[in-house]
Design a protein around this motif. Sequence first.
Motif, PDB file in Angstrom:
ATOM      1  N   LEU A   9       7.519   1.259  15.973  1.00 30.34           N
ATOM      2  CA  LEU A   9       7.095   2.197  15.239  1.00 30.34           C
ATOM      3  C   LEU A   9       6.786   1.385  13.803  1.00 30.34           C
ATOM      4  O   LEU A   9       5.583   1.979  13.329  1.00 30.34           O
ATOM      5  N   MET A  10       7.416   0.174  13.496  1.00 28.63           N
ATOM      6  CA  MET A  10       6.528  -0.856  12.502  1.00 28.63           C
ATOM      7  C   MET A  10       5.332  -0.885  12.473  1.00 28.63           C
ATOM      8  O   MET A  10       5.012  -0.754  11.481  1.00 28.63           O
ATOM      9  N   ALA A  11       5.163  -1.470  13.511  1.00 27.37           N
ATOM     10  CA  ALA A  11       4.088  -1.945  13.725  1.00 27.37           C
ATOM     11  C   ALA A  11       3.000  -1.155  13.690  1.00 27.37           C
ATOM     12  O   ALA A  11       1.852  -1.817  13.239  1.00 27.37           O
ATOM     13  N   VAL A  12       3.516  -0.231  14.290  1.00 27.68           N
ATOM     14  CA  VAL A  12       2.319   0.963  14.410  1.00 27.68           C
ATOM     15  C   VAL A  12       2.046   1.606  13.157  1.00 27.68           C
ATOM     16  O   VAL A  12       0.534   1.823  12.713  1.00 27.68           O
ATOM     17  N   VAL A  72       3.420  -8.039  13.172  1.00 28.13           N
ATOM     18  CA  VAL A  72       3.901  -9.342  14.043  1.00 28.13           C
ATOM     19  C   VAL A  72       5.045  -9.570  13.739  1.00 28.13           C
ATOM     20  O   VAL A  72       6.554 -10.035  14.387  1.00 28.13           O
ATOM     21  N   VAL A  73       5.747  -9.367  11.955  1.00 22.40           N
ATOM     22  CA  VAL A  73       6.880  -9.591  11.414  1.00 22.40           C
ATOM     23  C   VAL A  73       7.919  -9.262  12.086  1.00 22.40           C
ATOM     24  O   VAL A  73       8.886  -9.201  12.925  1.00 22.40           O
ATOM     25  N   PHE A  74       7.739  -7.951  11.804  1.00 19.98           N
ATOM     26  CA  PHE A  74       8.708  -6.799  12.003  1.00 19.98           C
ATOM     27  C   PHE A  74       8.980  -6.739  13.464  1.00 19.98           C
ATOM     28  O   PHE A  74       9.968  -6.520  13.676  1.00 19.98           O
ATOM     29  N   LEU A  75       7.589  -6.558  14.741  1.00 23.81           N
ATOM     30  CA  LEU A  75       7.966  -6.483  15.853  1.00 23.81           C
ATOM     31  C   LEU A  75       8.424  -7.993  16.170  1.00 23.81           C
ATOM     32  O   LEU A  75       9.520  -7.605  17.433  1.00 23.81           O
ATOM     33  N   ALA A  76       8.742  -9.097  15.907  1.00 24.88           N
ATOM     34  CA  ALA A  76       9.142 -10.218  16.232  1.00 24.88           C
ATOM     35  C   ALA A  76      10.674 -10.233  16.141  1.00 24.88           C
ATOM     36  O   ALA A  76      11.533 -10.116  16.916  1.00 24.88           O
ATOM     37  N   SER A  77      11.102  -9.759  15.079  1.00 25.75           N
ATOM     38  CA  SER A  77      12.389  -9.303  14.973  1.00 25.75           C
ATOM     39  C   SER A  77      12.967  -8.408  14.932  1.00 25.75           C
ATOM     40  O   SER A  77      14.825  -8.782  15.596  1.00 25.75           O
ATOM     41  N   ALA A  78      12.335  -8.150  15.396  1.00 24.80           N
ATOM     42  CA  ALA A  78      12.964  -5.997  15.880  1.00 24.80           C
ATOM     43  C   ALA A  78      13.143  -6.359  17.437  1.00 24.80           C
ATOM     44  O   ALA A  78      14.499  -6.868  18.301  1.00 24.80           O
ATOM     45  N   ALA A  79      12.336  -7.586  18.514  1.00 22.94           N
ATOM     46  CA  ALA A  79      12.464  -8.292  19.500  1.00 22.94           C
ATOM     47  C   ALA A  79      14.026  -9.309  19.762  1.00 22.94           C
ATOM     48  O   ALA A  79      14.160  -9.540  20.515  1.00 22.94           O
ATOM     49  N   GLY A  80      13.805 -10.154  18.626  1.00 25.19           N
ATOM     50  CA  GLY A  80      14.463 -11.134  18.700  1.00 25.19           C
ATOM     51  C   GLY A  80      16.317 -10.402  18.360  1.00 25.19           C
ATOM     52  O   GLY A  80      17.621 -10.983  19.298  1.00 25.19           O
TER      53      GLY A  80
END
Length: 419
Positions: free
Chosen positions: A303-306, A396-404
């Motif tokens: 949601l943050m990425a969108v 990208v930063v928010f999505l990557a940190s959430a995935a981690g």
Amino acid sequence: MTTTPADTVPAPRQTLRVALSDPTLKILASAILVSTVGRGIFLTLTVLYFSRFVGLSAVEIAVILSVSSGVGVATSYLGGRLADRFSARRLLVGMVAVQGLAIATYTFAGNFITAVVIACITVGVDRGANATRSAIIARAFNGPNRVNARAVLRTITNLGIATGGMIAGLALLAGTADAFRGMMISAGVVYILSALHLRRLPTRVDAPRHDPANPAPKRGASPFRDRRYVLLTVLSGIFGMQFGLAEMGVPLWISQDTSAPDLLISVVLVINTLCVVLLQVPLSRGTDDPRRAGKIVMTGGALMAVACALYALAGGAPVIAAVVLLCGAALLHSFAEILSQAGAWGLSFELANPVQAGAYQGMFGMGSALGAMLAPLVVTATVVDHGPLGWAILAVVFLASAAGIALIARRASTTTALA
């Protein structure tokens, strides 16, 4: 998975009422409501007070904010460690009272050096108090009740800050130095009153006392040697930069790079406040399960990425389209904030060593403090300097940190199942 009929789902007001039936949570909530009214006054007036009446430049104010945030990184862990060694109740009472005194003394800051010292004390004690409060929650509640308590307190915090901001409007209308000083002294007094109320907390929120007749429980290694928890702390701190984005990046983007009126900055703030007040408690349920917590954080990351994409698209849109895009982005941003916080809280409690509740919660608080310290620099280097490209980088930063975080949660749940 069973579903709850729609007519039996409690309304937010009923949910809060049920949660506040717990005496310990009621004490914490009422104290936070009082203190955050003072915090709302403080946050609304401080920067303007430094600029208008002390005569500090924008660079000097930025240095004050950065240096004091750096102090807060250290005191987050220190507050947690102290909560494991001394009475967490008395420690929290003392910290909140000192914070109130420091806020009141802002009115005596007549130069840059004095302002830096007072800001470091205020922010440092605030971060230490937050860690101590988290340790108290970890001991006073168990399982889903811990996350629920954090969600309730965050809801109360938003209500208090919003109320304090409205009260501070009286000083803004007056526009005089005396009005600012009187209001800031009142904010400090309010903090001290909330500290007195915290004295009613039960003794069970303190760390277990050492009994010479019985061997002390094994405390284990330092949380800094728990690589999984350190990584969780770092990734949560990175995602936590979305708070700095909301406070600094979005207002600057709206006023400087979109055709939307500046009034929309206030509208975005209202959207966020309403979403948190209405949805933080119900959307936090079930995050004591690491796997569910990880999925919720991942949803928040998406949601943050969108939201970042919608913010970027608003930059070149006509007025009406820009307003619609920005309101949509603010709504998604608010949901991402709520979900990421709920999932991170659950993991921060469930993956911690319960014997070292203070130390672990203190270290987790360091991640939040570090994110707050770095957010202005990161937001400036991305959104402010590079516009749409900067928004893409942040997405990208928010999505990557959430995935981690989601990966940590999945592995933790798998390990628990195997055990």
